[in-house]
Design a protein around this motif. Structure first.
Motif, PDB file in Angstrom:
ATOM      1  N   GLU A  21       0.841  -1.201   0.000  1.00 54.13           N
ATOM      2  CA  GLU A  21       0.000   0.000   0.000  1.00 54.13           C
ATOM      3  C   GLU A  21       0.879   1.255   0.000  1.00 54.13           C
ATOM      4  OE1 GLU A  21      -3.199  -0.225   2.814  1.00 54.13           O
ATOM      5  OE2 GLU A  21      -3.949   1.769   2.303  1.00 54.13           O
ATOM      6  N   LYS A  61       6.242   2.990  -2.913  1.00 53.80           N
ATOM      7  CA  LYS A  61       6.075   4.356  -3.421  1.00 53.80           C
ATOM      8  C   LYS A  61       7.371   5.138  -3.215  1.00 53.80           C
ATOM      9  CE  LYS A  61       1.081   4.473  -2.862  1.00 53.80           C
ATOM     10  NZ  LYS A  61      -0.037   4.732  -1.946  1.00 53.80           N
ATOM     11  N   HIS A  73       3.855  -0.925  -7.082  1.00 47.86           N
ATOM     12  CA  HIS A  73       2.954   0.232  -7.191  1.00 47.86           C
ATOM     13  C   HIS A  73       3.582   1.376  -6.415  1.00 47.86           C
ATOM     14  CE1 HIS A  73      -0.865   2.508  -6.950  1.00 47.86           C
ATOM     15  NE2 HIS A  73      -0.524   2.752  -5.708  1.00 47.86           N
ATOM     16  N   ARG A  88       1.450  12.201  -6.517  1.00 48.43           N
ATOM     17  CA  ARG A  88       1.409  12.198  -5.054  1.00 48.43           C
ATOM     18  C   ARG A  88       2.478  11.260  -4.490  1.00 48.43           C
ATOM     19  NH1 ARG A  88      -4.290  10.342  -3.234  1.00 48.43           N
ATOM     20  NH2 ARG A  88      -3.318  10.649  -1.190  1.00 48.43           N
ATOM     21  N   SER A  89       2.627  11.298  -3.168  1.00 45.01           N
ATOM     22  CA  SER A  89       3.541  10.395  -2.458  1.00 45.01           C
ATOM     23  C   SER A  89       4.973  10.436  -2.995  1.00 45.01           C
ATOM     24  CB  SER A  89       3.007   8.959  -2.487  1.00 45.01           C
ATOM     25  OG  SER A  89       1.827   8.895  -1.729  1.00 45.01           O
ATOM     26  N   GLU A 108      -2.578   7.522 -12.423  1.00 43.07           N
ATOM     27  CA  GLU A 108      -3.494   8.677 -12.367  1.00 43.07           C
ATOM     28  C   GLU A 108      -3.018   9.898 -13.146  1.00 43.07           C
ATOM     29  OE1 GLU A 108      -4.311   9.381  -8.213  1.00 43.07           O
ATOM     30  OE2 GLU A 108      -4.920   7.328  -7.859  1.00 43.07           O
ATOM     31  N   GLN A 154      -8.359   0.876 -11.007  1.00 40.66           N
ATOM     32  CA  GLN A 154      -8.287   0.857  -9.539  1.00 40.66           C
ATOM     33  C   GLN A 154      -9.531   0.218  -8.917  1.00 40.66           C
ATOM     34  OE1 GLN A 154      -7.170   4.639  -7.854  1.00 40.66           O
ATOM     35  NE2 GLN A 154      -5.281   4.751  -9.038  1.00 40.66           N
ATOM     36  N   GLU A 184      -7.272  -2.176  -7.285  1.00 40.81           N
ATOM     37  CA  GLU A 184      -7.444  -1.588  -5.943  1.00 40.81           C
ATOM     38  C   GLU A 184      -8.904  -1.646  -5.482  1.00 40.81           C
ATOM     39  OE1 GLU A 184      -5.720   2.358  -5.698  1.00 40.81           O
ATOM     40  OE2 GLU A 184      -4.092   1.851  -7.062  1.00 40.81           O
ATOM     41  N   TRP A 225      -8.090  -3.412  -2.131  1.00 36.25           N
ATOM     42  CA  TRP A 225      -7.146  -2.446  -1.522  1.00 36.25           C
ATOM     43  C   TRP A 225      -7.225  -2.603  -0.009  1.00 36.25           C
ATOM     44  CZ3 TRP A 225      -3.171  -0.921  -3.958  1.00 36.25           C
ATOM     45  CH2 TRP A 225      -2.418   0.164  -3.519  1.00 36.25           C
ATOM     46  N   TRP A 258      -8.029   2.638   4.009  1.00 40.84           N
ATOM     47  CA  TRP A 258      -7.866   4.080   3.817  1.00 40.84           C
ATOM     48  C   TRP A 258      -9.220   4.791   3.803  1.00 40.84           C
ATOM     49  CZ3 TRP A 258      -9.237   7.137  -0.623  1.00 40.84           C
ATOM     50  CH2 TRP A 258      -9.949   6.414  -1.594  1.00 40.84           C
TER      51      TRP A 258
HETATM   52  O1  G3I Z   1       3.819   6.851   7.585  1.00 41.42           O
HETATM   53  C1  G3I Z   1       3.376   8.180   7.931  1.00 41.42           C
HETATM   54  C2  G3I Z   1       3.473   8.395   9.412  1.00 41.42           C
HETATM   55  O2  G3I Z   1       4.828   8.348   9.778  1.00 41.42           O
HETATM   56  C3  G3I Z   1       2.842   9.742   9.770  1.00 41.42           C
HETATM   57  O3  G3I Z   1       2.838   9.901  11.151  1.00 41.42           O
HETATM   58  C4  G3I Z   1       1.413   9.834   9.253  1.00 41.42           C
HETATM   59  C5  G3I Z   1       0.789  11.203   9.513  1.00 41.42           C
HETATM   60  O4  G3I Z   1      -0.213  11.493   8.573  1.00 41.42           O
HETATM   61  O5  G3I Z   1       1.437   9.611   7.858  1.00 41.42           O
HETATM   62  C6  G3I Z   1       1.948   8.327   7.503  1.00 41.42           C
HETATM   63  O6  G3I Z   1       1.938   8.240   6.105  1.00 41.42           O
HETATM   64  C7  G3I Z   1       0.677   8.069   5.514  1.00 41.42           C
HETATM   65  C8  G3I Z   1       0.694   6.753   4.726  1.00 41.42           C
HETATM   66  O7  G3I Z   1      -0.501   6.624   3.997  1.00 41.42           O
HETATM   67  C9  G3I Z   1       0.826   5.530   5.631  1.00 41.42           C
HETATM   68  O8  G3I Z   1      -0.271   5.444   6.489  1.00 41.42           O
HETATM   69  C10 G3I Z   1       0.456   9.234   4.572  1.00 41.42           C
HETATM   70  O9  G3I Z   1       0.306  10.425   5.327  1.00 41.42           O
HETATM   71  C11 G3I Z   1      -0.758   8.999   3.736  1.00 41.42           C
HETATM   72  O10 G3I Z   1      -0.839  10.008   2.726  1.00 41.42           O
HETATM   73  C12 G3I Z   1      -0.662   7.649   3.042  1.00 41.42           C
HETATM   74  O11 G3I Z   1      -1.856   7.450   2.366  1.00 41.42           O
HETATM   75  C13 G3I Z   1      -1.858   6.477   1.341  1.00 41.42           C
HETATM   76  C14 G3I Z   1      -2.152   7.180   0.015  1.00 41.42           C
HETATM   77  O12 G3I Z   1      -2.327   6.212  -1.016  1.00 41.42           O
HETATM   78  C15 G3I Z   1      -1.010   8.091  -0.418  1.00 41.42           C
HETATM   79  O13 G3I Z   1       0.156   7.348  -0.640  1.00 41.42           O
HETATM   80  C16 G3I Z   1      -2.917   5.458   1.679  1.00 41.42           C
HETATM   81  O14 G3I Z   1      -2.510   4.696   2.807  1.00 41.42           O
HETATM   82  C17 G3I Z   1      -3.113   4.512   0.486  1.00 41.42           C
HETATM   83  O15 G3I Z   1      -4.231   3.673   0.740  1.00 41.42           O
HETATM   84  C18 G3I Z   1      -3.395   5.331  -0.759  1.00 41.42           C
HETATM   85  O16 G3I Z   1      -3.513   4.456  -1.834  1.00 41.42           O
HETATM   86  C19 G3I Z   1      -3.913   5.046  -3.058  1.00 41.42           C
HETATM   87  C20 G3I Z   1      -3.167   4.328  -4.170  1.00 41.42           C
HETATM   88  O17 G3I Z   1      -1.769   4.400  -3.946  1.00 41.42           O
HETATM   89  C21 G3I Z   1      -3.535   4.919  -5.537  1.00 41.42           C
HETATM   90  N1  G3I Z   1      -4.960   4.904  -5.747  1.00 41.42           N
HETATM   91  C22 G3I Z   1      -5.778   5.527  -4.681  1.00 41.42           C
HETATM   92  C23 G3I Z   1      -5.431   4.897  -3.329  1.00 41.42           C
HETATM   93  C24 G3I Z   1      -6.281   5.493  -2.222  1.00 41.42           C
HETATM   94  O18 G3I Z   1      -6.008   6.861  -2.058  1.00 41.42           O
END
Ligand code: G3I
Length: 370
Positions: A76, A80, A113, A119-120, A161, A245, A278, A320, A328
């Motif tokens: 997940e 990235k 992935h 993003r990310s 995306e 997705q 997903e 997902w 999420w």
């Molecule tokens: O690991 C940090 C942590 O150290 C920190 O304290 C915390 C504070 O917000 O954030 C943590 O990171 C988060 C990470 O998930 C792990 O939980 C990020 O903020 C957060 O943005 C991240 O979200 C992920 C998101 O993609 C962005 O990468 C979601 O878990 C994940 O489900 C989501 O997945 C995406 C797919 O990659 C693409 N398609 C849509 C899907 C849903 O948005």
């Protein structure tokens, strides 16, 4: 690990019988309780899930459910760029390696992935790109990641995306992206070519969201996606498939089988493979009674997968996440319930009990007739 699911049916069934949570042992004549990975394999598909490496370590119930049900894993977050390249010039694949280790122990495949996303990304990247517009800021990460898992990963989501209906451009391709800002749309082509240079055989996917709704803006997204795929193929860009997705919305978006079917046929006609990458179902705005909601979520899942699995080009499906304990959808401001209850958009509930959505996936797999 090769790119086929090497586990024997016998071992899968044994694991299944030993590990089944109590709730799944109830008599249910119509439901096949062998693991989804086995059922999928029998139908010429794969079933898997997105996972968190940290949770595989810390939650043994979660880990055993993932080990039993999934034939393929995707990280997940761990593959990235924000996770791998926190510091410029360094690559930390530790998180991905831990998941791969779990996958190997459970005879599971793993997919990557995502190599390029708006993003990310690590904090340092945007400023460096703006300063230099150096293409290596795009390609070094792709090369390093693809080579690192060469001959191991089932497939890669190369670009994620790139379509955005709010785009000012007629092609509806995203402009609010560090990649577009630096290179225009050519970053998409560059990314695929670079991934192919790094591994001559790994299947390369373009991954896109919101492709299923029966609404004008989803149609615009489908057209933009098809146009993008066609233009890449016309330029001989190495691309093998489309990842859809499949973040469904049970109570806020109309789904129409014919619309989705037509779209899948057009993708298939391009000679591409398709994966539902997903799948989950947002249940916000649904009825307050959880069991009524669960059934409606399952009904939509079944309608969706029946269309998806009727296509020869469709090779598999990943959800997902696997349990509502970790989704999420429960955190995202657009999909979480205001009263703090968890979303119920995955095949198992927060206590790892199978829900109607799990049955829906099983029945859709069983229904595949090609
Ligand atoms: O690991 C940090 C942590 O150290 C920190 O304290 C915390 C504070 O917000 O954030 C943590 O990171 C988060 C990470 O998930 C792990 O939980 C990020 O903020 C957060 O943005 C991240 O979200 C992920 C998101 O993609 C962005 O990468 C979601 O878990 C994940 O489900 C989501 O997945 C995406 C797919 O990659 C693409 N398609 C849509 C899907 C849903 O948005």
């Amino acid at each position: 690990m090769d790119r086929t699911d090497g586990m024997t049916d016998r071992r899968d069934i044994l694991q299944c019988l030993m590990g089944l949570p109590f709730a799944t042992l109830r008599p249910a004549l119509a439901v096949d309780w062998s693991p989804l990975r086995i059922q999928a394999k029998r139908a010429g598909l794969f079933y898997g899930t997105a996972v968190s490496g940290a949770l595989l370590k810390s939650d043994s119930e979660y880990a055993s459910l993932v080990g039993r049900e999934a034939g393929i894993l995707v990280a997940e977050g761990e593959t990235k760029r924000s996770a791998v390249q926190q510091v410029e010039g360094t690559f930390n694949f530790g998180g991905a390696d831990a998941i791969l280790d779990f996958a190997r122990k459970n005879q599971q495949m793993m997919r990557g992935h995502t190599l390029v996303w708006h993003r990310s990304n690590p904090a340092w990247l945007a400023a460096r790109l703006q300063q230099t517009k150096d293409e290596r800021l795009l390609t070094d990460f792709i090369s390093a990641s693809v080579k690192r898992f060469q001959g191991v990963f089932h497939s890669w989501d190369v670009v994620n995306e790139a379509v955005d209906i709010a785009s000012p451009n007629a092609d509806a391709l995203r402009t609010d992206s560090i990649w577009y800002a630096a290179f225009g749309n050519s970053y998409i082509e560059t990314a695929f070519r670079c991934a192919r240079d790094a591994d001559k055989t790994v299947p390369l996917y373009y991954n896109e969201a919101n492709l299923e709704g029966d609404v004008w803006w989803a149609e615009k997204r489908r057209i933009a996606t098809l146009n993008l795929l066609e233009s890449l193929i016309a330029k001989n860009v190495p691309i093998n498939g489309l990842g859809i997705q499949g973040h469904l919305k049970a109570f806020s978006l109309k789904f129409n089988e014919e619309v989705f079917s037509r779209f899948l046929d057009k993708v298939s006609a391009l000679g591409l493979k398709i994966i539902i990458t997903e799948l989950d179902v947002a249940d916000i705005h649904g009825p307050s009674d959880p069991s009524t909601r669960d059934q409606m979520v399952a009904d939509l899942t079944r309608r969706y997968l029946d269309v998806a699995f009727s296509k020869k080009a469709m090779i598999g499906c990943l959800t997902w996440g696997i349990s509502d304990k970790y989704s999420w959808l429960s955190d995202d401001k657009n999909y979480r319930w205001p009263d703090g209850q968890r979303s119920r958009g995955l095949p198992y509930d927060e206590y790892f009990r199978a829900k109607p959505m799990r049955d829906a996936i099983a029945k859709a797999i069983e229904n595949r007739a090609i």
